[in-house]
Design an enzyme around this catalytic site. Sequence first.
Site, short mmCIF file in Angstrom:
data_model
loop_
_atom_site.label_atom_id
_atom_site.label_comp_id
_atom_site.label_asym_id
_atom_site.label_seq_id
_atom_site.Cartn_x
_atom_site.Cartn_y
_atom_site.Cartn_z
CG ASP A 17 -1.77 1.17 1.39
OD1 ASP A 17 -2.34 1.61 0.38
OD2 ASP A 17 -1.87 1.68 2.52
CG ASP B 187 -1.64 7.76 0.87
OD1 ASP B 187 -1.94 8.94 1.05
OD2 ASP B 187 -1.32 7.31 -0.24
CG ASP C 184 -2.23 2.03 6.67
OD1 ASP C 184 -2.71 3.01 7.28
OD2 ASP C 184 -2.29 1.90 5.44
#
Length: 222
Positions: free
Chosen positions: A13, A15, A172
């Site tokens: 991922d 961000d 996240d």
Amino acid sequence: MTNNSGKPAVLFDLDGTLLDTAPDLGFALNSVLRRYDFPEKSADEIRPHASHGSYGLLRLGFGDAFDSFDTQQLRQEFLDIYEAHTCVHTVLFPGVADTLARLHEQGIKLAIVTNKPTLYTTLVLREFKPLADIDVVVCGDTLPVNKPHPDPLLLAAKQLEVAAQDCFYVGDAERDIEAGRRASMETILAAYGYLGDHDQVHDWGADHRIERFSEILQWYKN
């Protein structure tokens, strides 16, 4: 150096996993809030929502009043401000540059799979050479669907010429872990990212959890 214990590919991922973009996203949100005389949000309030996209951040800022606005207009205002401030305070998370270099040295294939639209992904990636060197990037508008749908991850694996089950996916957010599981990838939760007190991370079913980015190297011992 050779890869003795990990998988041949790692997908990330963006961000909250590779880049700490929360300060610039927060700037865009608070700029829009000021225009409409809404109170600004603090960094601590914004951070757990930074992976939730423009609509998620705007809903945080405007609360129950959000749906009474032209939400597409609000989103465009947010994106226009963010486009002009994408890399003012954005930084790599600690250990990202060195860890990616180690993975490159070991011949591990790397990709980025993000829900961030291509325009803004391109703007941030070109500012950070360790990320600009990653050839395979799948953005939120690359396909008609995005995470938690598995297709963006499967496309990245196909472009890397690696079977999905031979990939780690690191993210996240719950959508990252869900997408990775649905794609039959081994999932790694980046617990240093944008998790909030409300996140029930134990229910997400991640295969692994890391507290620092460099911990990825535990699967690539020489």
